[in-house]
Write a protein that holds these residues in place. Structure first.
Motif, PDB file in Angstrom:
ATOM      1  N   TRP A  27       2.550  -0.619  11.017  1.00 40.03           N
ATOM      2  CA  TRP A  27       1.730  -1.828  10.861  1.00 40.03           C
ATOM      3  C   TRP A  27       0.360  -1.484  10.289  1.00 40.03           C
ATOM      4  O   TRP A  27      -0.198  -2.248   9.492  1.00 40.03           O
ATOM      5  N   GLU A  28      -0.214  -0.354  10.697  1.00 37.63           N
ATOM      6  CA  GLU A  28      -1.495   0.067  10.129  1.00 37.63           C
ATOM      7  C   GLU A  28      -1.362   0.357   8.633  1.00 37.63           C
ATOM      8  O   GLU A  28      -2.243  -0.002   7.845  1.00 37.63           O
ATOM      9  N   ALA A  29      -0.278   0.994   8.259  1.00 32.37           N
ATOM     10  CA  ALA A  29      -0.049   1.282   6.846  1.00 32.37           C
ATOM     11  C   ALA A  29       0.081  -0.014   6.051  1.00 32.37           C
ATOM     12  O   ALA A  29      -0.480  -0.138   4.952  1.00 32.37           O
ATOM     13  N   ALA A  30       0.788  -0.982   6.606  1.00 29.41           N
ATOM     14  CA  ALA A  30       0.915  -2.281   5.933  1.00 29.41           C
ATOM     15  C   ALA A  30      -0.461  -2.922   5.776  1.00 29.41           C
ATOM     16  O   ALA A  30      -0.757  -3.517   4.734  1.00 29.41           O
ATOM     17  N   GLY A  31      -1.304  -2.776   6.794  1.00 32.49           N
ATOM     18  CA  GLY A  31      -2.664  -3.306   6.707  1.00 32.49           C
ATOM     19  C   GLY A  31      -3.494  -2.589   5.664  1.00 32.49           C
ATOM     20  O   GLY A  31      -4.407  -3.165   5.077  1.00 32.49           O
ATOM     21  N   GLY A  32      -3.194  -1.343   5.413  1.00 33.45           N
ATOM     22  CA  GLY A  32      -3.906  -0.594   4.385  1.00 33.45           C
ATOM     23  C   GLY A  32      -3.430  -0.912   2.981  1.00 33.45           C
ATOM     24  O   GLY A  32      -4.219  -0.976   2.038  1.00 33.45           O
ATOM     25  N   TYR A  33      -2.128  -1.135   2.840  1.00 35.15           N
ATOM     26  CA  TYR A  33      -1.570  -1.394   1.514  1.00 35.15           C
ATOM     27  C   TYR A  33      -1.707  -2.845   1.081  1.00 35.15           C
ATOM     28  O   TYR A  33      -1.724  -3.154  -0.106  1.00 35.15           O
ATOM     29  N   SER A  34      -1.781  -3.735   2.031  1.00 40.05           N
ATOM     30  CA  SER A  34      -1.811  -5.163   1.720  1.00 40.05           C
ATOM     31  C   SER A  34      -2.960  -5.564   0.792  1.00 40.05           C
ATOM     32  O   SER A  34      -2.729  -6.281  -0.190  1.00 40.05           O
ATOM     33  N   PRO A  35      -4.203  -5.142   1.054  1.00 47.30           N
ATOM     34  CA  PRO A  35      -5.265  -5.509   0.104  1.00 47.30           C
ATOM     35  C   PRO A  35      -5.041  -4.927  -1.288  1.00 47.30           C
ATOM     36  O   PRO A  35      -5.373  -5.561  -2.291  1.00 47.30           O
ATOM     37  N   THR A  36      -4.462  -3.747  -1.348  1.00 46.24           N
ATOM     38  CA  THR A  36      -4.186  -3.138  -2.644  1.00 46.24           C
ATOM     39  C   THR A  36      -3.178  -3.974  -3.426  1.00 46.24           C
ATOM     40  O   THR A  36      -3.337  -4.192  -4.638  1.00 46.24           O
ATOM     41  N   ILE A  37      -2.172  -4.456  -2.754  1.00 49.28           N
ATOM     42  CA  ILE A  37      -1.183  -5.316  -3.412  1.00 49.28           C
ATOM     43  C   ILE A  37      -1.839  -6.620  -3.849  1.00 49.28           C
ATOM     44  O   ILE A  37      -1.540  -7.158  -4.922  1.00 49.28           O
ATOM     45  N   GLY A  38      -2.764  -7.124  -3.027  1.00 52.66           N
ATOM     46  CA  GLY A  38      -3.511  -8.318  -3.414  1.00 52.66           C
ATOM     47  C   GLY A  38      -4.334  -8.090  -4.674  1.00 52.66           C
ATOM     48  O   GLY A  38      -4.404  -8.951  -5.556  1.00 52.66           O
ATOM     49  N   ILE A  39      -4.953  -6.931  -4.769  1.00 52.93           N
ATOM     50  CA  ILE A  39      -5.741  -6.609  -5.961  1.00 52.93           C
ATOM     51  C   ILE A  39      -4.827  -6.471  -7.183  1.00 52.93           C
ATOM     52  O   ILE A  39      -5.182  -6.901  -8.291  1.00 52.93           O
ATOM     53  N   LEU A  40      -3.657  -5.887  -6.989  1.00 46.65           N
ATOM     54  CA  LEU A  40      -2.702  -5.808  -8.102  1.00 46.65           C
ATOM     55  C   LEU A  40      -2.323  -7.199  -8.584  1.00 46.65           C
ATOM     56  O   LEU A  40      -2.222  -7.448  -9.793  1.00 46.65           O
ATOM     57  N   TYR A  72      -4.299 -13.527  -0.128  1.00 48.47           N
ATOM     58  CA  TYR A  72      -3.115 -13.164   0.649  1.00 48.47           C
ATOM     59  C   TYR A  72      -3.158 -11.701   1.079  1.00 48.47           C
ATOM     60  O   TYR A  72      -2.849 -11.375   2.221  1.00 48.47           O
ATOM     61  N   GLY A  73      -3.527 -10.829   0.181  1.00 44.07           N
ATOM     62  CA  GLY A  73      -3.560  -9.398   0.517  1.00 44.07           C
ATOM     63  C   GLY A  73      -4.551  -9.089   1.621  1.00 44.07           C
ATOM     64  O   GLY A  73      -4.223  -8.444   2.617  1.00 44.07           O
ATOM     65  N   LEU A  79      -5.540 -10.482   9.318  1.00 43.60           N
ATOM     66  CA  LEU A  79      -5.099 -11.497  10.269  1.00 43.60           C
ATOM     67  C   LEU A  79      -3.726 -11.214  10.874  1.00 43.60           C
ATOM     68  O   LEU A  79      -3.382 -11.799  11.899  1.00 43.60           O
ATOM     69  N   VAL A  80      -2.958 -10.336  10.247  1.00 45.38           N
ATOM     70  CA  VAL A  80      -1.610 -10.068  10.763  1.00 45.38           C
ATOM     71  C   VAL A  80      -1.396  -8.576  11.037  1.00 45.38           C
ATOM     72  O   VAL A  80      -1.222  -8.168  12.192  1.00 45.38           O
ATOM     73  N   PHE A  81      -1.403  -7.770   9.988  1.00 40.24           N
ATOM     74  CA  PHE A  81      -0.966  -6.384  10.117  1.00 40.24           C
ATOM     75  C   PHE A  81      -1.847  -5.546  11.046  1.00 40.24           C
ATOM     76  O   PHE A  81      -1.342  -4.881  11.958  1.00 40.24           O
ATOM     77  N   LEU A  82      -3.155  -5.553  10.828  1.00 36.09           N
ATOM     78  CA  LEU A  82      -4.038  -4.725  11.661  1.00 36.09           C
ATOM     79  C   LEU A  82      -4.119  -5.223  13.111  1.00 36.09           C
ATOM     80  O   LEU A  82      -4.105  -4.407  14.034  1.00 36.09           O
ATOM     81  N   PRO A  83      -4.168  -6.547  13.361  1.00 31.09           N
ATOM     82  CA  PRO A  83      -4.125  -6.986  14.764  1.00 31.09           C
ATOM     83  C   PRO A  83      -2.818  -6.621  15.480  1.00 31.09           C
ATOM     84  O   PRO A  83      -2.834  -6.264  16.655  1.00 31.09           O
ATOM     85  N   VAL A  84      -1.698  -6.688  14.775  1.00 30.44           N
ATOM     86  CA  VAL A  84      -0.427  -6.290  15.392  1.00 30.44           C
ATOM     87  C   VAL A  84      -0.468  -4.807  15.751  1.00 30.44           C
ATOM     88  O   VAL A  84      -0.048  -4.399  16.844  1.00 30.44           O
TER      89      VAL A  84
END
Length: 127
Positions: A27-40, A72-73, A79-84
Motif C-alpha cells: 500500500w505504501e508503494a501504491a501511495g508512492g507510485y500514484s502521484p507519478t502516474i497522475g503526472i504521467l 486522481y494520482g 486519501l486511500v493508499f497511504l492511510p490504508v
C-alpha cells in the motif's frame, strides 16, 4: 523450559511481523507510485493540448485530462493508499503486542511465578 519457549515464540512473532508488514509495504508503494502516474496522465493531457493548438475548441479537453489525472494520482495516494498503509501498520503493531503479552504470560507460568506477579506484568501491555 521458559527460555526456550521465549526463543521459539520470539522467532514466531518476528516472522509474523515481517510477513504482515509486506501488505503495508504494498500500500505504501501504491501511495508512492500514484502521484507519478497522475503526472504521467498530466503530461499525456498536455501532449494532447499541444497537438491541437491550431483548434482552440479542443484545448479544454486536453487541459481537463491533465488536471484530472493529477488530482486522481495525488488524491488516491493521500486519501486511500497511504492511510490504508498506516492503519495496517498500526493493526500489525497491536497484534505483535498481543503476541508478546501472551509470551510473557506463558513464560511466567512456565517459571512458576505467582499469578498476581504475572497479572501485574501483563497489565503493562495494556495501553
Amino acid at each position: 523450559e521458559p527460555e526456550r519457549l521465549r526463543e521459539v515464540m520470539d522467532v514466531e512473532i518476528s516472522t509474523f511481523e515481517q510477513e504482515m508488514k509486506l501488505a503495508a509495504r504494498i500500500w505504501e508503494a501504491a501511495g508512492g507510485y500514484s502521484p507519478t502516474i497522475g503526472i504521467l496522465g498530466a503530461v499525456l493531457g498536455l501532449i494532447h493540448v499541444m497537438e491541437n493548438l491550431s483548434d482552440p475548441s479542443k484545448l479544454g479537453a486536453g487541459i481537463a485530462v491533465a488536471f484530472v489525472a493529477t488530482i486522481y494520482g495525488v488524491g488516491l495516494a493521500n486519501l486511500v493508499f497511504l492511510p490504508v498503509a498506516s492503519r495496517l501498520k498500526a493493526h500489525i503493531n497491536r497484534l505483535v503486542v498481543q503476541r508478546e503479552m501472551i509470551v510473557a504470560g506463558l513464560v511466567g507460568i512456565a517459571n512458576g511465578d505467582n499469578p498476581r506477579i504475572i497479572e501485574s506484568r501483563l497489565r503493562a501491555y495494556i495501553f
